[in-house]
Design a protein around this motif. Structure first.
Motif, PDB file in Angstrom:
ATOM      1  N   PRO A 164     -21.144 -13.005 -12.563  1.00  0.00           N
ATOM      2  CA  PRO A 164     -22.053 -13.005 -13.719  1.00  0.00           C
ATOM      3  C   PRO A 164     -21.640 -12.056 -14.832  1.00  0.00           C
ATOM      4  O   PRO A 164     -21.895 -12.343 -16.002  1.00  0.00           O
ATOM      5  CB  PRO A 164     -23.403 -12.595 -13.117  1.00  0.00           C
ATOM      6  N   PHE A 212     -14.803 -16.851 -19.995  1.00  0.00           N
ATOM      7  CA  PHE A 212     -14.960 -18.095 -20.753  1.00  0.00           C
ATOM      8  C   PHE A 212     -14.603 -17.888 -22.222  1.00  0.00           C
ATOM      9  O   PHE A 212     -14.040 -18.778 -22.856  1.00  0.00           O
ATOM     10  CB  PHE A 212     -16.366 -18.654 -20.608  1.00  0.00           C
ATOM     11  N   LEU A 255     -18.448 -20.362 -11.264  1.00  0.00           N
ATOM     12  CA  LEU A 255     -17.873 -19.104 -11.741  1.00  0.00           C
ATOM     13  C   LEU A 255     -18.928 -18.224 -12.401  1.00  0.00           C
ATOM     14  O   LEU A 255     -18.924 -17.003 -12.236  1.00  0.00           O
ATOM     15  CB  LEU A 255     -16.724 -19.380 -12.709  1.00  0.00           C
ATOM     16  N   ARG A 256     -19.830 -18.852 -13.140  1.00  0.00           N
ATOM     17  CA  ARG A 256     -20.904 -18.092 -13.797  1.00  0.00           C
ATOM     18  C   ARG A 256     -21.814 -17.444 -12.753  1.00  0.00           C
ATOM     19  O   ARG A 256     -22.252 -16.303 -12.916  1.00  0.00           O
ATOM     20  CB  ARG A 256     -21.698 -19.020 -14.713  1.00  0.00           C
ATOM     21  N   GLY A 257     -22.090 -18.141 -11.661  1.00  0.00           N
ATOM     22  CA  GLY A 257     -22.918 -17.578 -10.604  1.00  0.00           C
ATOM     23  C   GLY A 257     -22.191 -16.547  -9.757  1.00  0.00           C
ATOM     24  O   GLY A 257     -22.769 -15.552  -9.329  1.00  0.00           O
ATOM     25  N   ARG A 258     -20.908 -16.780  -9.513  1.00  0.00           N
ATOM     26  CA  ARG A 258     -20.126 -15.878  -8.651  1.00  0.00           C
ATOM     27  C   ARG A 258     -19.743 -14.590  -9.365  1.00  0.00           C
ATOM     28  O   ARG A 258     -19.682 -13.531  -8.760  1.00  0.00           O
ATOM     29  CB  ARG A 258     -18.862 -16.617  -8.192  1.00  0.00           C
ATOM     30  N   ARG A 314     -17.343 -24.259 -13.866  1.00  0.00           N
ATOM     31  CA  ARG A 314     -17.968 -23.326 -14.799  1.00  0.00           C
ATOM     32  C   ARG A 314     -19.256 -22.720 -14.225  1.00  0.00           C
ATOM     33  O   ARG A 314     -19.443 -21.505 -14.250  1.00  0.00           O
ATOM     34  CB  ARG A 314     -18.247 -24.028 -16.127  1.00  0.00           C
ATOM     35  N   SER A 315     -20.127 -23.539 -13.676  1.00  0.00           N
ATOM     36  CA  SER A 315     -21.397 -23.013 -13.146  1.00  0.00           C
ATOM     37  C   SER A 315     -21.159 -22.153 -11.899  1.00  0.00           C
ATOM     38  O   SER A 315     -21.826 -21.132 -11.715  1.00  0.00           O
ATOM     39  CB  SER A 315     -22.378 -24.138 -12.847  1.00  0.00           C
ATOM     40  N   ALA A 347     -17.865 -13.555 -16.123  1.00  0.00           N
ATOM     41  CA  ALA A 347     -17.802 -14.937 -16.619  1.00  0.00           C
ATOM     42  C   ALA A 347     -17.863 -15.051 -18.143  1.00  0.00           C
ATOM     43  O   ALA A 347     -17.063 -15.794 -18.726  1.00  0.00           O
ATOM     44  CB  ALA A 347     -18.894 -15.784 -15.971  1.00  0.00           C
ATOM     45  N   PRO A 348     -18.764 -14.368 -18.843  1.00  0.00           N
ATOM     46  CA  PRO A 348     -18.777 -14.519 -20.308  1.00  0.00           C
ATOM     47  C   PRO A 348     -17.458 -14.091 -20.957  1.00  0.00           C
ATOM     48  O   PRO A 348     -16.982 -14.745 -21.882  1.00  0.00           O
ATOM     49  CB  PRO A 348     -19.921 -13.613 -20.755  1.00  0.00           C
ATOM     50  N   LYS A 349     -16.855 -13.019 -20.447  1.00  0.00           N
ATOM     51  CA  LYS A 349     -15.565 -12.578 -20.992  1.00  0.00           C
ATOM     52  C   LYS A 349     -14.461 -13.582 -20.655  1.00  0.00           C
ATOM     53  O   LYS A 349     -13.599 -13.874 -21.485  1.00  0.00           O
ATOM     54  CB  LYS A 349     -15.205 -11.208 -20.433  1.00  0.00           C
ATOM     55  N   ASP A 398     -11.880 -20.587 -23.111  1.00  0.00           N
ATOM     56  CA  ASP A 398     -12.379 -21.739 -23.864  1.00  0.00           C
ATOM     57  C   ASP A 398     -11.525 -22.105 -25.079  1.00  0.00           C
ATOM     58  O   ASP A 398     -11.293 -23.284 -25.328  1.00  0.00           O
ATOM     59  CB  ASP A 398     -13.842 -21.535 -24.258  1.00  0.00           C
TER      60      ASP A 398
END
Length: 104
Positions: free
Chosen positions: A38, A45, A33-36, A30-31, A41-43, A49
């Protein structure tokens, strides 16, 4: 011609691995993917989720059946299953393109 049945078997093994490890892989990475990614990632997840392992397995079963029931039908009810099998896979990109890219 016996190799025709290798595709469904490989599909099953590959998708069992995805079903078993999907949730753990997303949680572990998760972290990263969030960094790679940005912006994405919110879409991503928000999409992944709520998906449970059983819901994902149901989607995999739908894909398996939509791809392999026609193959089984062709192998049972036609004399030339090998050529019909290839005709099926000539059609598959159009099926999945419509299914996943259709805006409606």
């Amino acid at each position: 011609m016996q190799y025709i049945w290798l595709f469904p078997i490989l599909f099953i093994f590959h998708d069992f691995e995805e079903i078993i490890f999907m949730r753990a892989w997303i949680n572990k990475n998760r972290s990263f993917l969030r960094g790679r990614f940005p912006v994405l990632a919110p879409k991503m997840f928000a999409h992944f989720d709520p998906i449970t392992t059983s819901a994902f397995a149901l989607g995999v079963a739908e894909e398996f059946l939509s791809a392999h029931l026609p193959l089984y039908h062709l192998s049972i009810f036609t004399d030339n299953a090998y050529n019909d099998y290839h005709k099926l896979f000539d059609f598959m990109p159009y099926y999945y393109g419509y299914k996943y890219c259709n805006p409606f």
